[in-house]
Design an enzyme around this catalytic site. Structure first.
Site, PDB file in Angstrom:
ATOM      1  N   ASP A 162     -31.724  22.865 -39.190  1.00 38.38           N
ATOM      2  CA  ASP A 162     -30.702  23.829 -38.778  1.00 38.38           C
ATOM      3  C   ASP A 162     -29.929  24.294 -40.011  1.00 38.38           C
ATOM      4  OD1 ASP A 162     -31.372  23.173 -36.223  1.00 38.38           O
ATOM      5  OD2 ASP A 162     -29.543  22.041 -35.763  1.00 38.38           O
ATOM      6  N   GLY A 369      -9.925  20.038 -14.601  1.00 31.63           N
ATOM      7  CA  GLY A 369     -10.393  21.386 -14.904  1.00 31.63           C
ATOM      8  C   GLY A 369      -9.264  22.312 -15.292  1.00 31.63           C
ATOM      9  N   CYS A 396      -6.244  14.450 -12.905  1.00 30.41           N
ATOM     10  CA  CYS A 396      -5.602  15.539 -13.650  1.00 30.41           C
ATOM     11  C   CYS A 396      -5.466  16.776 -12.766  1.00 30.41           C
ATOM     12  CB  CYS A 396      -6.347  15.797 -14.964  1.00 30.41           C
ATOM     13  SG  CYS A 396      -5.266  16.519 -16.205  1.00 30.41           S
ATOM     14  N   LEU A 397      -6.316  17.787 -12.929  1.00 33.85           N
ATOM     15  CA  LEU A 397      -6.224  18.942 -12.041  1.00 33.85           C
ATOM     16  C   LEU A 397      -6.402  18.491 -10.584  1.00 33.85           C
ATOM     17  CD1 LEU A 397      -6.032  22.107 -11.966  1.00 33.85           C
ATOM     18  CD2 LEU A 397      -8.515  22.101 -11.814  1.00 33.85           C
ATOM     19  N   HIS A 522      -6.451  10.585 -17.462  1.00 32.37           N
ATOM     20  CA  HIS A 522      -7.909  10.501 -17.319  1.00 32.37           C
ATOM     21  C   HIS A 522      -8.389   9.050 -17.447  1.00 32.37           C
ATOM     22  CE1 HIS A 522      -8.826  14.869 -17.549  1.00 32.37           C
ATOM     23  NE2 HIS A 522      -7.659  14.893 -18.169  1.00 32.37           N
ATOM     24  N   GLU A 524     -11.088   7.830 -16.610  1.00 35.62           N
ATOM     25  CA  GLU A 524     -12.526   7.763 -16.935  1.00 35.62           C
ATOM     26  C   GLU A 524     -12.766   7.587 -18.434  1.00 35.62           C
ATOM     27  OE1 GLU A 524     -10.834  10.449 -16.144  1.00 35.62           O
ATOM     28  OE2 GLU A 524     -11.657  12.299 -17.004  1.00 35.62           O
TER      29      GLU A 524
HETATM   30  N1  GLN Z   1      -5.341  22.560 -16.136  1.00 35.71           N
HETATM   31  C1  GLN Z   1      -4.489  21.456 -15.854  1.00 35.71           C
HETATM   32  C2  GLN Z   1      -3.425  21.278 -16.927  1.00 35.71           C
HETATM   33  O1  GLN Z   1      -3.544  21.773 -18.001  1.00 35.71           O
HETATM   34  C3  GLN Z   1      -5.287  20.183 -15.693  1.00 35.71           C
HETATM   35  C4  GLN Z   1      -5.985  19.762 -16.931  1.00 35.71           C
HETATM   36  C5  GLN Z   1      -7.074  18.760 -16.692  1.00 35.71           C
HETATM   37  O2  GLN Z   1      -7.555  18.601 -15.568  1.00 35.71           O
HETATM   38  N2  GLN Z   1      -7.524  18.107 -17.735  1.00 35.71           N
HETATM   39  O3  GLN Z   1      -2.434  20.634 -16.688  1.00 35.71           O
END
Ligand code: GLN
Length: 549
Positions: A162, A369, A396-397, A522, A524
């Site tokens: 590459d 998200g 989170c979201l 998070h 995870e």
């Molecule tokens: N979009 C949402 C925020 O910025 C959640 C972010 C996420 O899920 N990592 O707070």
């Protein structure tokens, strides 16, 4: 031990030995898994190893890439947005990585250009060699500097040949040349395709890729061959002969049923012994893999299956929710169940079809998200789980959607929303964090990395963690709007975890539900084979109960 006389680096005393992992023929051969497996085996033998990844793209970090481009963005304790391979490193080794473990071309150039502007190279033409390669070299050597690690494994992203990875490969050449031979080695991963019509394994692509690597001046010490069929001795000898490596140093990496099996396959192939021999590491013990083997035994012998709906908008791409999927594997093994993840596209979910789409599942995870797409489907999914006593886990979201759903359907706040999706919402129950309002640059500016969270006793969160103080990793700009806190509490939503410094709501839960929990962080990102994330373990346990009903 090793003193190298290259510009600006004399001050460092490199104490580690260095293994570079390159890839040829095609991408997606699993360099990260091979690197992580080697590190695991070294660790099991009492040798401390770390892994770093050098990525050839110009983004300073993958935080500004969408998951379709590059899979999940993995966040470290120190708040670096990094390549998802760092997740594998942590899951395998059970030790945290940091910003230093992931370097991109963008970061290298940014550093060099900033130095140029500051006048550090006054009077000089700034060039790829030596200025860019010196900066790469500095970063490649860095983790081996303070004696913390015996071995530093560096994965070079991309495929040999590459255009983009050329400066990285050139730096490996310099290091291979400058370090004593017992302090550096190169492991090259290639593909041996099987031609069905000819019923034959083909070595030519490997020969070509090693030739290409050799033309740059880098000589592999070991060739790891990804293959669907075992390689016989004759093929191995042929590869060794044509590629200038010792016959014993051509090893096969057969397709495995799980990535967690790869360390054992590499043990069988003696990759660890080959590496230790080349690096003249004499002080090692028999590999201690009791925990690892215990995990694998459980993983391979599940007693039942639970079906978990993963509600997201990137579900077409396996890598987009990598850490969540791996956390399910860890938590499934703990519970001795197979977690069958059913991908549900949130864009296709409506109040009309929700029962049909989610009715047969045993639990729902609403994924993290950004942005508007698929949002209403996520809210419909939360409502279904809440009203049907189905185990629910929002990340989170996903947590923010649980808050919005509750606001709309329980508190009766019409139009309740997050200002991320609807800046003019009459009820902004999810608001932009105060410090985020002043931010104009998008890269690396979210609330990132580990923050403490204080957990209230007598809550589900407390039962899950068994502690009042925890630390988890974050990546967000928006938060629960505390102006609504009292209204939520009055209707039975408990904010069981908060950030002690800012009162930011970290965990919400519903006590009158068998398992309903949303977290702003998070979990995870911290789940490993040896320490599965408690939230996932308890979520799967709840799903198991729900399935048995
Ligand atoms: N979009 C949402 C925020 O910025 C959640 C972010 C996420 O899920 N990592 O707070």
């Amino acid at each position: 031990m090793v003193g190298i006389a290259f510009s600006k680096l004399d001050a460092f005393n490199f104490m580690a030995k260095y293994v570079f992992v390159t890839g040829g023929v095609t991408s997606s051969l699993g360099k990260g898994i091979i690197a992580a497996s080697l590190a695991k085996l070294l660790q099991a033998r009492g040798i401390t190893a770390t892994i770093q990844k050098f990525d050839p793209y110009i983004n300073v970090d993958p935080g500004t890439l969408n998951p379709y481009e590059h899979g999940e963005c993995y966040v470290t304790e120190d708040g670096a947005e990094t390549d998802l391979d760092l997740g594998h490193y942590e899951r395998f080794l059970n030790t945290p990585t940091s910003q230093a473990n992931n370097v991109t071309t963008g970061r290298i150039y940014q550093t060099v250009i900033n130095k140029e502007r500051a006048g550090e190279f006054l009077g000089k033409t700034v060039q790829v060699v030596p200025h860019i390669t010196d900066e790469i070299k500095h970063r490649m050597m860095l983790l081996g500097q303070d004696g913390k690690f015996d071995v530093v494994i560096t994965e070079i992203g991309g495929t040999v040949g590459d255009i983009e990875s050329t400066p990285f490969i050139e730096t490996v050449r310099q290091i291979q040349w400058e370090l004593p031979t017992e302090d550096v080695m190169v492991v090259h991963l290639t593909l041996i395709p099987y031609l069905n019509a000819a019923k034959e394994l083909k070595t030519k692509p490997t020969q070509h890729s090693v030739r290409m690597l050799s033309e740059t001046g880098v000589h592999p010490d070991v060739i790891v061959c990804r293959t669907e069929h075992p390689l016989n001795d004759e093929i191995k000898r042929k590869i060794a002969l044509f590629c200038n490596v010792k016959a014993g140093n051509v090893i096969e990496s057969l397709d495995a049923s799980t990535i967690y099996e790869v360390p054992l396959l590499m043990l069988k192939e003696q990759l660890d012994l080959i590496v230790m021999k080349k690096l003249q590491i004499q002080n090692y013990k028999e590999p201690e893999l009791t925990k690892w083997n215990g995990f694998l035994a459980k993983l391979k012998n599940p007693k039942s299956t639970v079906n978990i709906g993963l509600i997201g908008k990137y579900i077409e791409l396996q890598d987009a929710y990598k850490s969540i999927l791996e956390s399910f594997i860890h938590a499934g093994a703990m519970n001795e169940v197979k977690v069958n993840v059913v991908n549900v596209h949130s864009e296709n979910l409506t109040a009309e079809n929700v029962k049909e789409q989610l009715g047969a599942l045993d639990g729902l995870l609403v994924a993290p998200g950004f942005g508007n797409r698929g949002i209403e489907g996520k809210i419909v999914a939360v409502q279904y789980a809440r009203e049907n006593n189905m185990p629910f886990f929002g990340i989170c979201l996903g947590m923010q959607m649980a808050v919005i759903e509750f606001a709309r359907n329980v508190l009766g706040l019409q139009g309740a929303h997050s200002v991320e999706m609807d800046p003019n919402s009459p009820h902004p129950v999810i608001n932009m964090m105060e410090e985020q309002k002043r931010i104009t640059m998008m890269g690396g500016t979210m609330r990132l990395g580990a923050y403490p969270c204080v957990i209230q006793k007598d809550t589900l969160a407390y039962k899950i963690y068994g502690a009042t103080e925890i630390s988890e990793r974050h990546r967000h700009r928006y938060e629960f709007n505390n102006e609504y806190l009292k209204a939520f509490q009055d209707k039975g939503m408990v904010n069981s975890g908060i950030n002690p410094a800012t009162n930011l709501v970290e965990i919400v839960e519903l006590p009158n539900h068998p398992f309903f929990i949303g977290v702003q962080y998070h979990p995870e990102l911290k789940s490993t084979v040896e320490q599965p994330a408690p939230l996932f373990v308890h979520f799967i346990e709840a799903a198991k109960k729900y399935a048995n009903k």
